[in-house]
Enzyme design. Structure first.
Site, PDB file in Angstrom:
ATOM      1  N   LYS A  49     -14.366  -8.499  16.957  1.00 58.61           N
ATOM      2  CA  LYS A  49     -15.766  -8.483  16.519  1.00 58.61           C
ATOM      3  C   LYS A  49     -15.817  -8.150  15.021  1.00 58.61           C
ATOM      4  O   LYS A  49     -14.914  -7.482  14.502  1.00 58.61           O
ATOM      5  CB  LYS A  49     -16.578  -7.492  17.359  1.00 58.61           C
ATOM      6  CG  LYS A  49     -15.977  -6.078  17.442  1.00 58.61           C
ATOM      7  CD  LYS A  49     -16.272  -5.271  16.206  1.00 58.61           C
ATOM      8  CE  LYS A  49     -15.462  -4.005  16.137  1.00 58.61           C
ATOM      9  NZ  LYS A  49     -15.452  -3.424  14.795  1.00 58.61           N
ATOM     10  N   HIS A  53     -12.826 -15.313  11.111  1.00 59.82           N
ATOM     11  CA  HIS A  53     -12.900 -15.376  12.567  1.00 59.82           C
ATOM     12  C   HIS A  53     -13.357 -16.735  13.093  1.00 59.82           C
ATOM     13  O   HIS A  53     -12.759 -17.283  14.025  1.00 59.82           O
ATOM     14  CB  HIS A  53     -13.829 -14.279  13.086  1.00 59.82           C
ATOM     15  CG  HIS A  53     -13.251 -12.915  12.971  1.00 59.82           C
ATOM     16  ND1 HIS A  53     -13.953 -11.765  13.292  1.00 59.82           N
ATOM     17  CD2 HIS A  53     -12.024 -12.493  12.566  1.00 59.82           C
ATOM     18  CE1 HIS A  53     -13.186 -10.705  13.092  1.00 59.82           C
ATOM     19  NE2 HIS A  53     -12.014 -11.127  12.645  1.00 59.82           N
ATOM     20  N   ARG A  60     -13.277  -3.295   5.432  1.00 62.45           N
ATOM     21  CA  ARG A  60     -14.653  -2.886   5.736  1.00 62.45           C
ATOM     22  C   ARG A  60     -15.437  -2.577   4.469  1.00 62.45           C
ATOM     23  O   ARG A  60     -16.672  -2.616   4.477  1.00 62.45           O
ATOM     24  CB  ARG A  60     -14.646  -1.666   6.657  1.00 62.45           C
ATOM     25  CG  ARG A  60     -14.046  -1.917   8.020  1.00 62.45           C
ATOM     26  CD  ARG A  60     -13.795  -0.626   8.771  1.00 62.45           C
ATOM     27  NE  ARG A  60     -13.182  -0.855  10.081  1.00 62.45           N
ATOM     28  CZ  ARG A  60     -11.893  -1.072  10.280  1.00 62.45           C
ATOM     29  NH1 ARG A  60     -11.061  -1.089   9.238  1.00 62.45           N
ATOM     30  NH2 ARG A  60     -11.422  -1.277  11.484  1.00 62.45           N
TER      31      ARG A  60
END
Length: 323
Positions: A98, A80, A167
């Site tokens: 996010k 990111h 994740r």
């Protein structure tokens, strides 16, 4: 008639395909114009709702195209900061998923890059655009439930079966705190306008990623207790407990997917008022708010400075758990 903002997306992941891509194309004064992916087949589902979509073979090519006005970045967490800075350097305002960074200190570079470019850069923290959360902040700050003394939060789901999910991978900056802790932490900060003084935490790990965290914190004037997990039955709830009432939010983070967004306010005499907010696409509202900031100079509801505060709290949790 306003010329639509032409958006480009870096990467063709599931979330962009199912949520943000359609939201961009449905938003007022916005169009999904470009997608960067090395696999042309992954572009086909996007073309189903954006038939004029242009496909770029790599991210740099999309950033270099003068017909792309703004960029959305849904890449894995560890990418990111790098691609947000590259987008700004290429002259593109950028909305990045996010967590936009993995540590608080990375915000120094992001804010510096934003200021140098003179362009909007923000984290895609969609809940602050939802009327449920805007209403919750209004109620809390109006004094209807009195002085807030305690906040409870919970966000859980189970993806233990999906071992390749980003994740569940430490190399992509995965983990529950970065994925969903941003909601239980950031929403409390958004409603109260307060920042934590200290944090205590218990964290459970699997293969280098946090899969469960229990967090206790002290904010000025109130206590805070939250649980986030990627290994438990799905649950979402936020509760704000004041001296004169209690405010509960249902489906606070995935409104319309997890359930209907509602705000329940209980005050003296066990009187409960329920405010229901159906049929709202918070991703679409996010795109439109971003567009208004670009076009009209409106203040964006979630600047990097706000996101930095949430990352600071995440860092505090990791530090407390390591003690």
């Amino acid at each position: 008639m306003k010329t639509p903002i032409r958006w480009g997306i870096l990467g063709a992941g599931k979330f962009a395909r199912e949520h943000m891509g359609p939201a961009i194309h449905q938003a007022e004064h916005a169009v999904l114009a470009g997608l960067a992916t090395s696999d042309p087949a992954k572009a086909e589902p996007f073309r189903a709702f954006a038939p004029g979509l242009r496909v770029f073979g790599d991210y740099d090519a999309l950033l270099a195209d003068p017909e792309i006005d703004a960029v959305y970045i849904p890449l894995p967490n560890h990418m990111h900061v790098e691609w947000t800075k590259k987008a700004l350097a290429a002259g593109k305002p950028v909305l990045c998923e996010k967590p936009i960074a993995l540590q608080e200190e990375e915000f120094d570079d992001l804010i510096a890059a934003r200021e140098k470019a003179g362009l909007l850069a923000a984290e895609a923290y969609m809940i602050v655009h939802h009327p449920q959360w805007q209403r919750a902040r209004e109620i809390a700050q109006s004094g209807e439930i009195g002085r807030i003394l305690h906040v409870d939060g919970a966000f859980s789901f189970d993806n233990s079966h999906d071992t390749e999910n980003i994740r569940n991978r430490s190399d992509t900056g995965g983990g529950g705190l970065r994925d969903i802790g941003v909601y239980t932490f950031g929403s409390a900060r958004f409603v109260t306008g307060a920042e934590p003084d200290n944090v205590d935490a218990h964290v459970q790990w699997e293969n280098g990623v946090d899969v469960y965290a229990h967090v206790s914190a002290r904010f000025p004037g109130f206590g805070y207790n939250a649980m986030v997990s990627m290994r438990m039955f799905p649950r979402q709830e936020m509760v704000f407990h004041g001296t004169q009432g209690v405010m509960r939010l249902t489906a606070p983070f995935n409104a319309g997917v997890f359930g209907q967004a509602e705000v329940h306010v209980e005050t003296d005499g066990k009187v409960v008022r329920t405010e229901r907010i159906p049929g709202v696409n918070q991703y679409k509202l996010q795109v439109e708010a971003f567009g208004r900031s670009l076009r009209e100079g409106d203040e964006y509801p979630c600047p990097l400075e706000f996101s930095r505060g949430t990352q600071r709290m995440i860092d505090m949790v990791f530090a407390a758990a390591a003690e």
